[in-house]
Design an enzyme around this catalytic site. Structure first.
Site, PDB file in Angstrom:
ATOM      1  N   GLY A 177      16.967  65.099  71.237  1.00 31.40           N
ATOM      2  CA  GLY A 177      17.515  66.438  71.072  1.00 31.40           C
ATOM      3  C   GLY A 177      16.767  67.399  70.157  1.00 31.40           C
ATOM      4  O   GLY A 177      17.213  68.525  69.961  1.00 31.40           O
ATOM      5  N   TRP A 185      13.901  69.130  70.464  1.00 23.77           N
ATOM      6  CA  TRP A 185      13.399  70.378  71.059  1.00 23.77           C
ATOM      7  C   TRP A 185      14.556  71.334  71.341  1.00 23.77           C
ATOM      8  O   TRP A 185      14.457  72.534  71.081  1.00 23.77           O
ATOM      9  CB  TRP A 185      12.629  70.088  72.361  1.00 23.77           C
ATOM     10  CG  TRP A 185      11.196  69.676  72.158  1.00 23.77           C
ATOM     11  CD1 TRP A 185      10.666  69.032  71.069  1.00 23.77           C
ATOM     12  CD2 TRP A 185      10.113  69.882  73.068  1.00 23.77           C
ATOM     13  NE1 TRP A 185       9.330  68.824  71.261  1.00 23.77           N
ATOM     14  CE2 TRP A 185       8.962  69.328  72.474  1.00 23.77           C
ATOM     15  CE3 TRP A 185       9.994  70.458  74.336  1.00 23.77           C
ATOM     16  CZ2 TRP A 185       7.707  69.353  73.108  1.00 23.77           C
ATOM     17  CZ3 TRP A 185       8.755  70.483  74.963  1.00 23.77           C
ATOM     18  CH2 TRP A 185       7.622  69.936  74.346  1.00 23.77           C
ATOM     19  N   ASP A 235      18.769  64.713  80.237  1.00 17.58           N
ATOM     20  CA  ASP A 235      18.011  63.470  80.017  1.00 17.58           C
ATOM     21  C   ASP A 235      18.747  62.305  80.674  1.00 17.58           C
ATOM     22  O   ASP A 235      19.961  62.376  80.886  1.00 17.58           O
ATOM     23  CB  ASP A 235      17.873  63.195  78.510  1.00 17.58           C
ATOM     24  CG  ASP A 235      16.714  62.260  78.194  1.00 17.58           C
ATOM     25  OD1 ASP A 235      15.694  62.751  77.657  1.00 17.58           O
ATOM     26  OD2 ASP A 235      16.800  61.051  78.494  1.00 17.58           O
ATOM     27  N   ASP A 268      19.300  62.350  86.002  1.00 15.74           N
ATOM     28  CA  ASP A 268      17.890  62.355  86.407  1.00 15.74           C
ATOM     29  C   ASP A 268      17.510  63.767  86.853  1.00 15.74           C
ATOM     30  O   ASP A 268      18.259  64.377  87.633  1.00 15.74           O
ATOM     31  CB  ASP A 268      17.741  61.364  87.577  1.00 15.74           C
ATOM     32  CG  ASP A 268      16.295  61.066  87.912  1.00 15.74           C
ATOM     33  OD1 ASP A 268      15.450  61.987  87.821  1.00 15.74           O
ATOM     34  OD2 ASP A 268      16.016  59.919  88.265  1.00 15.74           O
ATOM     35  N   ASP A 296       9.353  67.781  77.722  1.00 15.92           N
ATOM     36  CA  ASP A 296       8.670  66.767  76.915  1.00 15.92           C
ATOM     37  C   ASP A 296       8.922  65.415  77.579  1.00 15.92           C
ATOM     38  O   ASP A 296       8.864  64.370  76.957  1.00 15.92           O
ATOM     39  CB  ASP A 296       9.267  66.808  75.493  1.00 15.92           C
ATOM     40  CG  ASP A 296       8.487  65.979  74.486  1.00 15.92           C
ATOM     41  OD1 ASP A 296       7.276  65.771  74.702  1.00 15.92           O
ATOM     42  OD2 ASP A 296       9.084  65.542  73.487  1.00 15.92           O
ATOM     43  N   LYS A 356       4.685  68.373  78.998  1.00 15.66           N
ATOM     44  CA  LYS A 356       3.821  67.284  78.497  1.00 15.66           C
ATOM     45  C   LYS A 356       3.247  66.492  79.668  1.00 15.66           C
ATOM     46  O   LYS A 356       3.937  66.237  80.646  1.00 15.66           O
ATOM     47  CB  LYS A 356       4.653  66.356  77.614  1.00 15.66           C
ATOM     48  CG  LYS A 356       3.859  65.131  77.157  1.00 15.66           C
ATOM     49  CD  LYS A 356       4.445  64.482  75.969  1.00 15.66           C
ATOM     50  CE  LYS A 356       5.611  63.578  76.320  1.00 15.66           C
ATOM     51  NZ  LYS A 356       6.212  63.043  75.091  1.00 15.66           N
TER      52      LYS A 356
HETATM   53  C1  LIG Z   1       9.613  61.969  74.391  1.00 18.42           C
HETATM   54  S1  LIG Z   1      11.299  61.922  74.873  1.00 18.42           S
HETATM   55  C2  LIG Z   1      11.795  63.601  74.592  1.00 18.42           C
HETATM   56  C3  LIG Z   1      11.974  63.956  73.123  1.00 18.42           C
HETATM   57  C4  LIG Z   1      12.645  65.298  72.944  1.00 18.42           C
HETATM   58  N1  LIG Z   1      11.766  66.391  73.359  1.00 18.42           N
HETATM   59  C5  LIG Z   1      13.026  65.566  71.496  1.00 18.42           C
HETATM   60  O1  LIG Z   1      12.335  66.363  70.851  1.00 18.42           O
HETATM   61  O2  LIG Z   1      14.011  65.000  71.011  1.00 18.42           O
HETATM   62  C6  LIG Z   1      11.167  61.842  76.622  1.00 18.42           C
HETATM   63  C7  LIG Z   1      12.497  61.734  77.355  1.00 18.42           C
HETATM   64  O3  LIG Z   1      12.293  61.872  78.776  1.00 18.42           O
HETATM   65  C8  LIG Z   1      13.408  61.227  79.400  1.00 18.42           C
HETATM   66  N2  LIG Z   1      13.210  61.044  80.842  1.00 18.42           N
HETATM   67  C9  LIG Z   1      12.266  60.292  81.469  1.00 18.42           C
HETATM   68  N3  LIG Z   1      12.414  60.364  82.804  1.00 18.42           N
HETATM   69  C10 LIG Z   1      13.463  61.204  83.049  1.00 18.42           C
HETATM   70  C11 LIG Z   1      14.102  61.694  84.237  1.00 18.42           C
HETATM   71  N4  LIG Z   1      13.675  61.333  85.449  1.00 18.42           N
HETATM   72  N5  LIG Z   1      15.143  62.543  84.109  1.00 18.42           N
HETATM   73  C12 LIG Z   1      15.594  62.914  82.878  1.00 18.42           C
HETATM   74  N6  LIG Z   1      15.023  62.479  81.720  1.00 18.42           N
HETATM   75  C13 LIG Z   1      13.979  61.638  81.787  1.00 18.42           C
HETATM   76  C14 LIG Z   1      13.531  59.923  78.614  1.00 18.42           C
HETATM   77  O4  LIG Z   1      14.824  59.360  78.759  1.00 18.42           O
HETATM   78  C15 LIG Z   1      13.228  60.382  77.167  1.00 18.42           C
HETATM   79  O5  LIG Z   1      14.396  60.564  76.418  1.00 18.42           O
END
Ligand SMILES: C[S@@+](CC[C@H](N)C(=O)[O-])C[C@H]1O[C@@H](n2cnc3c(N)ncnc32)[C@H](O)[C@@H]1O
Length: 205
Positions: free
Chosen positions: A49, A51, A69, A90, A113, A153
């Site tokens: 959370g 961002w 997420d 998703d 991200d 990203k």
């Molecule tokens: C690096 S973390 C994000 C950190 C966030 N920007 C923060 O600052 O707190 C990447 C996130 O992408 C999510 N993710 C990966 N594939 C996904 C999808 N298909 N749909 C939704 N979220 C996804 C993961 O569950 C993970 O929590």
């Protein structure tokens, strides 16, 4: 997410953000001002959370933030920040897109991200990251305003160049960014597209 207790990890703890990744967005924001007061922001892959929390503070009470997420996220926006709507699901699920649209039909800024669960195999991680990035760009086609901004990203690899070329067809300005707060050994980089050109034929996206 690896929890190396480095400078940014400690700083996030002190500043009460749930992840050090906040400083990557902050760095991009300080240089390019993609978030403005009153903006609507969609944060793809928002957990835990940071961002969304930061975006909420920048856009302020007249703005709105929607975070989605696979993992449940439930932290409160700070006083003076925009309301944050958290969705668990998703980004490829059309039902989630309908839920997001009920908050706002379109957004001024789309942040991603998002990251796959890494395997340690560079090729596999790059491929999975690119499939997610393509999905975020597809969502931009559906949910980003004309002249809106997009930050995503990527894990670098052979498809990075063609993805950037696609962005250049759809945005007036495209920048490739490796923030100082991104670990040097990480293959992540961020692509920024500013001023979305909505007129591109959606069939070509
Ligand atoms: C690096 S973390 C994000 C950190 C966030 N920007 C923060 O600052 O707190 C990447 C996130 O992408 C999510 N993710 C990966 N594939 C996904 C999808 N298909 N749909 C939704 N979220 C996804 C993961 O569950 C993970 O929590």
């Amino acid at each position: 997410m690896r929890k190396v207790r480095d400078y940014y990890f400690q700083k996030a703890k002190k500043d009460r953000y749930p992840a050090r990744s906040i400083y990557k967005l902050e760095e991009v924001q300080k240089k390019y001002r993609l978030l403005r007061p009153g903006d609507s922001v969609l944060d793809l892959g928002c957990h835990p959370g940071s961002w969304s929390l930061y975006a909420s503070e920048v856009v302020g009470p007249k703005g709105v933030v929607v975070g989605i997420d696979l993992q449940e996220t439930a932290i409160a926006a700070r006083p003076g920040g925009a309301a944050i709507h958290w969705f668990c699901g998703d980004i490829a699920d059309p039902e989630q897109i309908s839920r997001i649209r009920r908050i706002r039909p379109a957004f001024k800024v789309l942040l991603s991200d998002i990251a796959p669960r890494t395997t340690g195999n560079r090729w596999t991680d790059h491929q999975q990251s690119m499939r997610l990035a393509e999905q975020t760009l597809h969502l931009a086609g559906q949910l980003l305003h004309e002249k809106g901004h997009y930050l995503c990203k990527l894990f670098q690899g052979e498809e990075t160049v063609s993805f950037i070329a696609t962005l250049k067809e759809q945005f007036s300005l495209v920048k490739v960014i490796k923030p100082n707060s991104s670990r040097k050994e990480s293959r992540e980089l961020f692509v920024l597209g500013m001023e979305y050109r909505k007129t591109v034929d959606p069939q070509q996206r």
